[in-house]
Design a protein around this motif. Sequence first.
Motif, PDB file in Angstrom:
ATOM      1  N   THR A  13       0.839  -1.201   0.000  1.00 58.17           N
ATOM      2  CA  THR A  13       0.000   0.000   0.000  1.00 58.17           C
ATOM      3  C   THR A  13       0.878   1.255   0.000  1.00 58.17           C
ATOM      4  O   THR A  13       1.965   1.273   0.573  1.00 58.17           O
ATOM      5  N   TYR A  14       0.374   2.272  -0.722  1.00 59.81           N
ATOM      6  CA  TYR A  14       0.940   3.620  -0.612  1.00 59.81           C
ATOM      7  C   TYR A  14      -0.035   4.383   0.273  1.00 59.81           C
ATOM      8  O   TYR A  14      -1.121   4.760  -0.195  1.00 59.81           O
ATOM      9  N   GLY A  15       0.305   4.596   1.525  1.00 58.92           N
ATOM     10  CA  GLY A  15      -0.667   5.223   2.438  1.00 58.92           C
ATOM     11  C   GLY A  15      -1.922   4.373   2.516  1.00 58.92           C
ATOM     12  O   GLY A  15      -1.868   3.224   2.922  1.00 58.92           O
ATOM     13  N   GLU A  16      -3.051   4.960   2.095  1.00 57.87           N
ATOM     14  CA  GLU A  16      -4.333   4.242   2.123  1.00 57.87           C
ATOM     15  C   GLU A  16      -4.534   3.406   0.862  1.00 57.87           C
ATOM     16  O   GLU A  16      -5.376   2.516   0.819  1.00 57.87           O
ATOM     17  N   LYS A  17      -3.772   3.750  -0.154  1.00 57.87           N
ATOM     18  CA  LYS A  17      -4.020   3.172  -1.481  1.00 57.87           C
ATOM     19  C   LYS A  17      -3.395   1.772  -1.595  1.00 57.87           C
ATOM     20  O   LYS A  17      -2.179   1.616  -1.484  1.00 57.87           O
ATOM     21  N   VAL A  18      -4.252   0.784  -1.834  1.00 54.09           N
ATOM     22  CA  VAL A  18      -3.745  -0.582  -2.007  1.00 54.09           C
ATOM     23  C   VAL A  18      -3.305  -0.753  -3.459  1.00 54.09           C
ATOM     24  O   VAL A  18      -4.118  -0.694  -4.381  1.00 54.09           O
ATOM     25  N   ALA A  19      -2.002  -0.932  -3.668  1.00 52.73           N
ATOM     26  CA  ALA A  19      -1.496  -1.084  -5.038  1.00 52.73           C
ATOM     27  C   ALA A  19      -1.399  -2.560  -5.428  1.00 52.73           C
ATOM     28  O   ALA A  19      -1.589  -2.916  -6.592  1.00 52.73           O
ATOM     29  N   LEU A  20      -1.105  -3.417  -4.463  1.00 56.18           N
ATOM     30  CA  LEU A  20      -1.045  -4.862  -4.710  1.00 56.18           C
ATOM     31  C   LEU A  20      -1.819  -5.561  -3.601  1.00 56.18           C
ATOM     32  O   LEU A  20      -1.604  -5.270  -2.421  1.00 56.18           O
ATOM     33  N   GLY A  37      -1.240  -5.193 -17.471  1.00 47.35           N
ATOM     34  CA  GLY A  37      -2.340  -4.657 -16.681  1.00 47.35           C
ATOM     35  C   GLY A  37      -2.546  -3.220 -17.099  1.00 47.35           C
ATOM     36  O   GLY A  37      -1.635  -2.611 -17.680  1.00 47.35           O
ATOM     37  N   PRO A  38      -3.726  -2.661 -16.821  1.00 47.15           N
ATOM     38  CA  PRO A  38      -3.979  -1.278 -17.229  1.00 47.15           C
ATOM     39  C   PRO A  38      -3.034  -0.286 -16.550  1.00 47.15           C
ATOM     40  O   PRO A  38      -2.294  -0.665 -15.633  1.00 47.15           O
ATOM     41  N   ASN A  39      -3.085   0.954 -16.967  1.00 49.29           N
ATOM     42  CA  ASN A  39      -2.323   2.007 -16.284  1.00 49.29           C
ATOM     43  C   ASN A  39      -2.687   2.059 -14.815  1.00 49.29           C
ATOM     44  O   ASN A  39      -3.867   2.016 -14.479  1.00 49.29           O
ATOM     45  N   GLY A  40      -1.686   2.154 -13.963  1.00 55.15           N
ATOM     46  CA  GLY A  40      -1.953   2.284 -12.537  1.00 55.15           C
ATOM     47  C   GLY A  40      -2.385   0.988 -11.874  1.00 55.15           C
ATOM     48  O   GLY A  40      -2.898   1.001 -10.756  1.00 55.15           O
ATOM     49  N   SER A  41      -2.158  -0.147 -12.533  1.00 57.09           N
ATOM     50  CA  SER A  41      -2.626  -1.427 -11.982  1.00 57.09           C
ATOM     51  C   SER A  41      -1.627  -2.072 -11.033  1.00 57.09           C
ATOM     52  O   SER A  41      -1.912  -3.122 -10.459  1.00 57.09           O
ATOM     53  N   GLY A  42      -0.451  -1.465 -10.894  1.00 53.13           N
ATOM     54  CA  GLY A  42       0.518  -1.987  -9.926  1.00 53.13           C
ATOM     55  C   GLY A  42       1.699  -2.724 -10.542  1.00 53.13           C
ATOM     56  O   GLY A  42       2.466  -3.368  -9.818  1.00 53.13           O
ATOM     57  N   LYS A  43       1.895  -2.598 -11.845  1.00 53.62           N
ATOM     58  CA  LYS A  43       2.974  -3.348 -12.509  1.00 53.62           C
ATOM     59  C   LYS A  43       4.359  -2.901 -12.016  1.00 53.62           C
ATOM     60  O   LYS A  43       5.181  -3.740 -11.647  1.00 53.62           O
ATOM     61  N   THR A  44       4.583  -1.597 -12.049  1.00 55.53           N
ATOM     62  CA  THR A  44       5.896  -1.098 -11.614  1.00 55.53           C
ATOM     63  C   THR A  44       6.105  -1.401 -10.138  1.00 55.53           C
ATOM     64  O   THR A  44       7.200  -1.800  -9.716  1.00 55.53           O
ATOM     65  N   THR A  45       5.038  -1.242  -9.356  1.00 61.35           N
ATOM     66  CA  THR A  45       5.133  -1.550  -7.925  1.00 61.35           C
ATOM     67  C   THR A  45       5.537  -3.016  -7.739  1.00 61.35           C
ATOM     68  O   THR A  45       6.436  -3.321  -6.949  1.00 61.35           O
ATOM     69  N   LEU A  46       4.889  -3.910  -8.483  1.00 59.54           N
ATOM     70  CA  LEU A  46       5.202  -5.332  -8.354  1.00 59.54           C
ATOM     71  C   LEU A  46       6.656  -5.611  -8.731  1.00 59.54           C
ATOM     72  O   LEU A  46       7.352  -6.369  -8.053  1.00 59.54           O
TER      73      LEU A  46
HETATM   74  P1  ADP Z   1       1.516   0.691 -13.260  1.00 61.35           P
HETATM   75  O1  ADP Z   1       2.997   0.431 -13.310  1.00 61.35           O
HETATM   76  O2  ADP Z   1       0.711  -0.532 -13.558  1.00 61.35           O
HETATM   77  O3  ADP Z   1       1.092   1.852 -14.087  1.00 61.35           O
HETATM   78  P2  ADP Z   1       2.072   1.560 -10.542  1.00 61.35           P
HETATM   79  O4  ADP Z   1       2.685   0.397  -9.864  1.00 61.35           O
HETATM   80  O5  ADP Z   1       2.985   2.628 -11.018  1.00 61.35           O
HETATM   81  O6  ADP Z   1       1.146   1.039 -11.745  1.00 61.35           O
HETATM   82  O7  ADP Z   1       1.004   2.224  -9.576  1.00 61.35           O
HETATM   83  C1  ADP Z   1      -0.019   1.480  -8.937  1.00 61.35           C
HETATM   84  C2  ADP Z   1      -0.907   2.416  -8.161  1.00 61.35           C
HETATM   85  O8  ADP Z   1      -0.208   2.994  -7.085  1.00 61.35           O
HETATM   86  C3  ADP Z   1      -1.437   3.587  -8.994  1.00 61.35           C
HETATM   87  O9  ADP Z   1      -2.769   3.862  -8.585  1.00 61.35           O
HETATM   88  C4  ADP Z   1      -0.522   4.721  -8.644  1.00 61.35           C
HETATM   89  O10 ADP Z   1      -1.207   5.952  -8.752  1.00 61.35           O
HETATM   90  C5  ADP Z   1      -0.185   4.407  -7.200  1.00 61.35           C
HETATM   91  N1  ADP Z   1       1.164   4.879  -6.887  1.00 61.35           N
HETATM   92  C6  ADP Z   1       2.314   4.556  -7.538  1.00 61.35           C
HETATM   93  N2  ADP Z   1       3.382   5.136  -6.956  1.00 61.35           N
HETATM   94  C7  ADP Z   1       2.894   5.855  -5.911  1.00 61.35           C
HETATM   95  C8  ADP Z   1       3.489   6.670  -4.922  1.00 61.35           C
HETATM   96  N3  ADP Z   1       4.812   6.866  -4.882  1.00 61.35           N
HETATM   97  N4  ADP Z   1       2.672   7.233  -3.990  1.00 61.35           N
HETATM   98  C9  ADP Z   1       1.351   7.028  -4.006  1.00 61.35           C
HETATM   99  N5  ADP Z   1       0.713   6.256  -4.919  1.00 61.35           N
HETATM  100  C10 ADP Z   1       1.476   5.680  -5.858  1.00 61.35           C
END
Ligand code: ADP
Length: 246
Positions: A13-20, A37-46
């Motif tokens: 999670t980023y703060g409240e936002k669940v990314a994975l 996965g779509p934009n913002g789906s968590g690929k880079t995070t993963l």
């Molecule tokens: P993708 O690579 O699939 O486009 P990301 O992994 O970059 O997705 O992001 C996943 C989600 O987490 C998105 O909703 C993005 O807005 C959010 N996010 C990514 N990086 C941050 C960050 N540093 N702080 C807060 N939210 C983030």
Amino acid sequence: MTPVVDIQHVTFTYGEKVALDDVSLTVEEGDFLGLIGPNGSGKTTLLHVMLGLMAPDRGSVELFGQPVEKFDQGERIGYVSQQATNRGGSMPVTVRECVRMGRFAHAGRGRLSAEDREIAEDALQRVNISDLADQRINQLSGGQRQRAYIARALASEADLLALDEPTVGVDAESRDAFYQLLDELNDAGITIVLIEHDIGVVTDRANRIACINRKLYHHGDTESFVESDALSEAYGTTGTVVHHHH
Ligand code: ADP
């Protein structure tokens, strides 16, 4: 066989936002895994969690059988980030210097040996940029720069190449050549994890697909992905599908 990457029940999670949300997957030796996965789906995070660049809130990550927190064989991983094409170009070094950096982990404290230099030259040749060796990285086109980073990973004798949308901003011809190169490296035994928004490219190249949108919608071979509903399920509520036929 020990997987190259083993992710179990990872939540991030980023703060409240669940990314994975409870993502589990493995990457086996020799796999070419397309991560889509779509934009913002968590690929880079993963990918960042996979490589130990960010710690998950819950779950475990192992690289080459070692918990990622203890993993100390960084030279086995070549990572080409999104920034490598966009911003990384400001590095004030030549292509050859950049590629030789791939030998630093092997060279220990001393200078690079003749063998280290030779391995770096071979890597330049393998990705077909020997003629650019004396140019500065920031003078290269996006596609050439990607090749330089791949060459650096080859010089370090990486077993795993992780690439985050490596061909953004690269022209179509260089892009095809770049993916041809990835195929060759994969054939030579290098495991590849590729984030790519063009689903056609991924299904053409990858033998395995992980399709995510916060949760994992598919993890398995490409054929079963193409036949499944995972794509429309994962892309259903957000974003647009970019489909591209060759
Ligand atoms: P993708 O690579 O699939 O486009 P990301 O992994 O970059 O997705 O992001 C996943 C989600 O987490 C998105 O909703 C993005 O807005 C959010 N996010 C990514 N990086 C941050 C960050 N540093 N702080 C807060 N939210 C983030």
